[in-house]
Write an enzyme that holds these catalytic residues in place. Structure first.
Site, PDB file in Angstrom:
ATOM      1  N   ARG A  71      50.278 -18.572  40.406  1.00 39.31           N
ATOM      2  CA  ARG A  71      49.744 -18.240  39.081  1.00 39.31           C
ATOM      3  C   ARG A  71      48.971 -19.435  38.539  1.00 39.31           C
ATOM      4  N   GLY A 107      37.328 -11.435  43.366  1.00 38.48           N
ATOM      5  CA  GLY A 107      38.399 -12.266  42.782  1.00 38.48           C
ATOM      6  C   GLY A 107      39.300 -12.827  43.856  1.00 38.48           C
ATOM      7  N   HIS A 151      52.199 -10.174  36.047  1.00 37.79           N
ATOM      8  CA  HIS A 151      52.860 -10.528  37.302  1.00 37.79           C
ATOM      9  C   HIS A 151      52.491 -11.957  37.661  1.00 37.79           C
ATOM     10  N   GLU A 177      47.509  -5.176  28.811  1.00 39.31           N
ATOM     11  CA  GLU A 177      46.888  -5.618  27.554  1.00 39.31           C
ATOM     12  C   GLU A 177      46.165  -4.471  26.858  1.00 39.31           C
ATOM     13  N   TYR A 192      39.280  -9.710  25.737  1.00 42.29           N
ATOM     14  CA  TYR A 192      39.650  -9.402  27.125  1.00 42.29           C
ATOM     15  C   TYR A 192      40.079  -7.940  27.242  1.00 42.29           C
ATOM     16  N   THR A 220      39.648 -15.707  45.135  1.00 44.64           N
ATOM     17  CA  THR A 220      40.257 -17.036  44.950  1.00 44.64           C
ATOM     18  C   THR A 220      41.396 -17.027  43.930  1.00 44.64           C
ATOM     19  N   GLY A 221      41.622 -15.903  43.283  1.00 46.30           N
ATOM     20  CA  GLY A 221      42.650 -15.841  42.241  1.00 46.30           C
ATOM     21  C   GLY A 221      44.041 -15.592  42.807  1.00 46.30           C
ATOM     22  N   ASP A 243      28.688 -12.305  42.551  1.00 50.49           N
ATOM     23  CA  ASP A 243      29.134 -12.562  41.176  1.00 50.49           C
ATOM     24  C   ASP A 243      29.079 -11.250  40.411  1.00 50.49           C
ATOM     25  N   ALA A 303      37.752 -11.299  37.434  1.00 52.59           N
ATOM     26  CA  ALA A 303      37.665 -11.184  35.973  1.00 52.59           C
ATOM     27  C   ALA A 303      37.787 -12.550  35.328  1.00 52.59           C
ATOM     28  N   GLN A 304      37.285 -12.650  34.101  1.00 53.68           N
ATOM     29  CA  GLN A 304      37.692 -13.735  33.212  1.00 53.68           C
ATOM     30  C   GLN A 304      39.012 -13.214  32.669  1.00 53.68           C
TER      31      GLN A 304
HETATM   32  P1  NAP Z   1      42.930 -14.934  38.303  1.00 54.32           P
HETATM   33  O1  NAP Z   1      43.922 -15.727  39.085  1.00 54.32           O
HETATM   34  O2  NAP Z   1      42.449 -15.450  36.998  1.00 54.32           O
HETATM   35  O3  NAP Z   1      41.666 -14.675  39.256  1.00 54.32           O
HETATM   36  C1  NAP Z   1      40.445 -14.197  38.745  1.00 54.32           C
HETATM   37  C2  NAP Z   1      39.430 -14.192  39.852  1.00 54.32           C
HETATM   38  O4  NAP Z   1      38.199 -13.673  39.347  1.00 54.32           O
HETATM   39  C3  NAP Z   1      39.115 -15.578  40.443  1.00 54.32           C
HETATM   40  O5  NAP Z   1      38.973 -15.437  41.826  1.00 54.32           O
HETATM   41  C4  NAP Z   1      37.759 -15.907  39.815  1.00 54.32           C
HETATM   42  O6  NAP Z   1      36.952 -16.766  40.605  1.00 54.32           O
HETATM   43  C5  NAP Z   1      37.140 -14.522  39.803  1.00 54.32           C
HETATM   44  N1  NAP Z   1      35.984 -14.417  38.920  1.00 54.32           N
HETATM   45  C6  NAP Z   1      35.902 -14.774  37.617  1.00 54.32           C
HETATM   46  N2  NAP Z   1      34.665 -14.521  37.141  1.00 54.32           N
HETATM   47  C7  NAP Z   1      33.953 -13.991  38.167  1.00 54.32           C
HETATM   48  C8  NAP Z   1      32.629 -13.525  38.313  1.00 54.32           C
HETATM   49  N3  NAP Z   1      31.752 -13.568  37.314  1.00 54.32           N
HETATM   50  N4  NAP Z   1      32.233 -13.027  39.513  1.00 54.32           N
HETATM   51  C9  NAP Z   1      33.085 -13.003  40.559  1.00 54.32           C
HETATM   52  N5  NAP Z   1      34.360 -13.463  40.485  1.00 54.32           N
HETATM   53  C10 NAP Z   1      34.783 -13.930  39.298  1.00 54.32           C
HETATM   54  O7  NAP Z   1      43.475 -13.465  38.025  1.00 54.32           O
HETATM   55  P2  NAP Z   1      44.747 -12.708  38.680  1.00 54.32           P
HETATM   56  O8  NAP Z   1      45.972 -13.066  37.907  1.00 54.32           O
HETATM   57  O9  NAP Z   1      44.710 -12.857  40.124  1.00 54.32           O
HETATM   58  O10 NAP Z   1      44.405 -11.208  38.256  1.00 54.32           O
HETATM   59  C11 NAP Z   1      43.580 -10.395  39.092  1.00 54.32           C
HETATM   60  C12 NAP Z   1      42.980  -9.278  38.232  1.00 54.32           C
HETATM   61  O11 NAP Z   1      44.009  -8.496  37.677  1.00 54.32           O
HETATM   62  C13 NAP Z   1      42.124  -9.738  37.079  1.00 54.32           C
HETATM   63  O12 NAP Z   1      41.077  -8.797  36.919  1.00 54.32           O
HETATM   64  C14 NAP Z   1      43.060  -9.670  35.881  1.00 54.32           C
HETATM   65  O13 NAP Z   1      42.307  -9.481  34.706  1.00 54.32           O
HETATM   66  C15 NAP Z   1      43.887  -8.473  36.254  1.00 54.32           C
HETATM   67  N6  NAP Z   1      45.263  -8.441  35.768  1.00 54.32           N
HETATM   68  C16 NAP Z   1      46.089  -9.491  35.980  1.00 54.32           C
HETATM   69  C17 NAP Z   1      47.412  -9.402  35.597  1.00 54.32           C
HETATM   70  C18 NAP Z   1      48.375 -10.525  35.852  1.00 54.32           C
HETATM   71  O14 NAP Z   1      49.442 -10.532  35.222  1.00 54.32           O
HETATM   72  N7  NAP Z   1      48.088 -11.440  36.761  1.00 54.32           N
HETATM   73  C19 NAP Z   1      47.888  -8.218  34.988  1.00 54.32           C
HETATM   74  C20 NAP Z   1      47.005  -7.163  34.806  1.00 54.32           C
HETATM   75  C21 NAP Z   1      45.694  -7.267  35.211  1.00 54.32           C
HETATM   76  P3  NAP Z   1      36.937 -18.389  40.422  1.00 54.32           P
HETATM   77  O15 NAP Z   1      38.084 -18.890  41.249  1.00 54.32           O
HETATM   78  O16 NAP Z   1      35.598 -18.743  40.953  1.00 54.32           O
HETATM   79  O17 NAP Z   1      37.112 -18.660  38.979  1.00 54.32           O
HETATM   80  O1  F7E Z   2      50.635 -15.248  27.735  1.00 59.83           O
HETATM   81  C1  F7E Z   2      52.381 -16.597  24.848  1.00 59.83           C
HETATM   82  C2  F7E Z   2      51.078 -15.889  24.616  1.00 59.83           C
HETATM   83  O2  F7E Z   2      48.627 -16.167  28.857  1.00 59.83           O
HETATM   84  C3  F7E Z   2      51.848 -14.550  27.622  1.00 59.83           C
HETATM   85  C4  F7E Z   2      46.854 -12.252  32.026  1.00 59.83           C
HETATM   86  O3  F7E Z   2      47.125 -12.275  33.405  1.00 59.83           O
HETATM   87  O4  F7E Z   2      48.771 -10.862  31.608  1.00 59.83           O
HETATM   88  C5  F7E Z   2      48.169 -12.094  31.268  1.00 59.83           C
HETATM   89  O5  F7E Z   2      47.891 -12.159  29.878  1.00 59.83           O
HETATM   90  C6  F7E Z   2      52.424 -14.750  26.226  1.00 59.83           C
HETATM   91  C7  F7E Z   2      51.422 -14.508  25.103  1.00 59.83           C
HETATM   92  O6  F7E Z   2      49.588 -13.940  29.566  1.00 59.83           O
HETATM   93  C8  F7E Z   2      51.602 -20.100  25.331  1.00 59.83           C
HETATM   94  O7  F7E Z   2      50.690 -15.974  23.255  1.00 59.83           O
HETATM   95  C9  F7E Z   2      52.990 -18.917  24.151  1.00 59.83           C
HETATM   96  O8  F7E Z   2      52.041 -13.772  24.081  1.00 59.83           O
HETATM   97  O9  F7E Z   2      50.793 -15.956  30.149  1.00 59.83           O
HETATM   98  P1  F7E Z   2      49.882 -15.422  29.135  1.00 59.83           P
HETATM   99  P2  F7E Z   2      48.953 -12.683  28.811  1.00 59.83           P
HETATM  100  O10 F7E Z   2      48.203 -13.056  27.602  1.00 59.83           O
HETATM  101  O11 F7E Z   2      50.052 -11.698  28.644  1.00 59.83           O
HETATM  102  C10 F7E Z   2      47.988  -9.697  31.288  1.00 59.83           C
HETATM  103  C11 F7E Z   2      48.759  -8.480  31.741  1.00 59.83           C
HETATM  104  C12 F7E Z   2      46.597  -9.778  31.820  1.00 59.83           C
HETATM  105  O12 F7E Z   2      45.988  -8.766  32.124  1.00 59.83           O
HETATM  106  C13 F7E Z   2      45.914 -11.093  31.708  1.00 59.83           C
HETATM  107  O13 F7E Z   2      44.815 -11.174  32.613  1.00 59.83           O
HETATM  108  O14 F7E Z   2      52.814 -16.104  26.099  1.00 59.83           O
HETATM  109  N1  F7E Z   2      52.274 -18.056  24.883  1.00 59.83           N
HETATM  110  N2  F7E Z   2      52.594 -20.181  24.399  1.00 59.83           N
HETATM  111  C14 F7E Z   2      51.404 -18.750  25.647  1.00 59.83           C
HETATM  112  N3  F7E Z   2      50.500 -18.344  26.556  1.00 59.83           N
HETATM  113  C15 F7E Z   2      49.768 -19.305  27.172  1.00 59.83           C
HETATM  114  N4  F7E Z   2      48.864 -18.923  28.115  1.00 59.83           N
HETATM  115  N5  F7E Z   2      49.911 -20.637  26.884  1.00 59.83           N
HETATM  116  C16 F7E Z   2      50.822 -21.097  25.961  1.00 59.83           C
HETATM  117  O15 F7E Z   2      50.944 -22.293  25.716  1.00 59.83           O
END
Ligand code: NAP
Ligand code: F7E
Length: 355
Positions: A191, A8, A186, A134, A156, A10-11, A63, A87-88
């Site tokens: 983001r 991941g 975060h 989540e 998810y 690139t994320g 992958d 992750a997706q």
């Molecule tokens: P992100 O920006 O969506 O990045 C996801 C990364 O996963 C991207 O680099 C993507 O690559 C890669 N990826 C997707 N499908 C893949 C596959 N099949 N094989 C290899 N790589 C793949 O996510 P993030 O916000 O940095 O979060 C990082 C991790 O923490 C994720 O697992 C997410 O579910 C988890 N998480 C995030 C949060 C949050 O608030 N940010 C909170 C809790 C947990 P591409 O660029 O090619 O698409």
């Molecule tokens: O939504 C509401 C939406 O998509 C936050 C991922 O990183 O954090 C993330 O998941 C809230 C939800 O984040 C829109 O319904 C309203 O209640 O920014 P979000 P998420 O679903 O909390 C967790 C910890 C992860 O693990 C995930 O990978 O905002 N909301 N209006 C909206 N959300 C989006 N995306 N777009 C809207 O227009």
């Protein structure tokens, strides 16, 4: 020199974590996936090769849906640490592609752990799993901590639940140093624009410079515990440096609604939002100009919503000495400042900036 593999890369988190690991002098294998497009914008400043401090960055392609690609990387680099961030990760999107989400997020984690086991790296490779708040879904306790029962409410979250327990099982069954970081939301200027905070800061900045008229959102009454991604990658790092493997919540303990987030961001841009109407007819209107800035759009509603998340990270703070540096105010300021620059650039150059 220790070698760290980051999936991941690139994320959002991948880019911050790679910077952190390079600053620690690691050899970093940044795994990107082979696809028809290259999504390298967040890594544009990070060139392959040896850095000034002796650290090294290597890009490798793999992958999570392809066991052989993962085993090839694990076998070639025999990493001391694997941070599984790939992750997706879009909760809303997971309702549309549930099977794909399970393949990447659930089975992908199994494939990595099986690769470590089959290659005989159980005693040498430490493993971090990107678990998530989540998992708490329809919350059973407030605030949520490591012992709070899980109640996932999306494909998810269900996929991440499988990955969470797989990580625990490989720790207990095979003695792998494997940790779950149960991270609350975060955010940062890096983001993805599909997540609500960035959608708001980017959209509001575009409205400010005249590139957009209105911001369309789903459920603005859901509440989240939003921290800064820079602080959260520090926590991931600390988990793998500790003497024993365990699972930890990372959270701020502070909670805001999407509505509050909107009001704060627009006020920083010299608007004053007032709310008129209700349900899908509700609108956020600028008090001074009378212009509609926010509308509700049912397309952004989810079949199941997580309405309330707020974490208790006392364990990480006391055991790992995890000390976040950002406040909620500094997170919002960081994102708004960045997106004002992005919007001004887009206006001047007539183009859309990727990240
Ligand atoms: P992100 O920006 O969506 O990045 C996801 C990364 O996963 C991207 O680099 C993507 O690559 C890669 N990826 C997707 N499908 C893949 C596959 N099949 N094989 C290899 N790589 C793949 O996510 P993030 O916000 O940095 O979060 C990082 C991790 O923490 C994720 O697992 C997410 O579910 C988890 N998480 C995030 C949060 C949050 O608030 N940010 C909170 C809790 C947990 P591409 O660029 O090619 O698409
Ligand atoms: O939504 C509401 C939406 O998509 C936050 C991922 O990183 O954090 C993330 O998941 C809230 C939800 O984040 C829109 O319904 C309203 O209640 O920014 P979000 P998420 O679903 O909390 C967790 C910890 C992860 O693990 C995930 O990978 O905002 N909301 N209006 C909206 N959300 C989006 N995306 N777009 C809207 O227009």
């Amino acid at each position: 020199m220790k070698t760290s593999l980051v999936t991941g890369a690139t994320g959002q988190d991948g880019s911050y974590l790679i910077e952190k690991l390079l600053s620690e002098g690691r050899r970093v294998c940044a795994m990107t996936r082979r696809s028809s497009t290259f999504n390298m914008a967040r890594l544009s400043g990070l060139k392959e090769g040896v850095q000034n401090n002796g650290a090294e960055l290597i890009y490798c392609q793999g992958d999570l849906t392809d066991q052989s690609s993962l085993e090839e990387i694990l076998g070639k680099y025999e990493p001391d640490e694997v941070y599984n961030l790939a992750a997706q990760s879009d909760v809303h999107a997971s309702f549309g592609v549930p099977e794909f989400t399970a393949d990447v997020d659930a089975l992908g984690t199994l494939r990595l752990l099986e690769g470590i086991r089959r290659l005989g790296l159980e005693k040498t490779t430490r493993f971090y799993q990107a678990s998530t708040s989540e998992l708490f879904g329809a919350v059973r306790e407030k605030p949520q901590r490591e012992t709070t029962p899980f109640a996932p409410r999306s494909p998810y979250a269900v996929a991440k639940l499988y990955a969470y327990w797989t990580t625990v099982n490989y720790r207990e069954g095979y003695g792998i140093f494997a940790c779950n970081g149960i991270l609350f939301n975060h955010e940062s200027p890096r983001r993805g624009k599909n997540f609500v905070t960035r959608k708001i800061t980017y959209g509001a900045a575009r409205i400010r410079v005249g590139l957009q008229d209105v911001l369309r959102l789903g459920n603005i009454d859901s509440r989240r515990d939003w921290g800064h991604a820079e602080d959260y990658v520090e926590g991931m790092f600390l988990m793998l440096q500790h003497e024993t493997p365990d699972d930890y919540v990372l959270a701020t303990g502070e909670q805001h609604s999407v509505r509050e987030f909107l009001e704060i961001v627009f006020s920083r841009l010299d608007y004053e939002l007032v709310w008129r109407g209700s349900g899908v007819e509700e609108k956020g209107i600028d008090r001074k100009s009378g212009k509609t800035l926010v509308e509700i759009d049912e397309r952004f509603f989810r079949p199941n919503e997580v309405n309330y998340l707020c974490g208790d990270s006392s364990k990480a703070r006391s055991v790992l000495k995890w000390t976040p540096k950002h406040s909620f105010a500094s997170l919002v300021e960081d994102m708004v400042r960045h997106d004002l620059e992005v919007a001004a650039f887009e206006k001047k150059n007539g183009m859309v900036v990727e990240v």
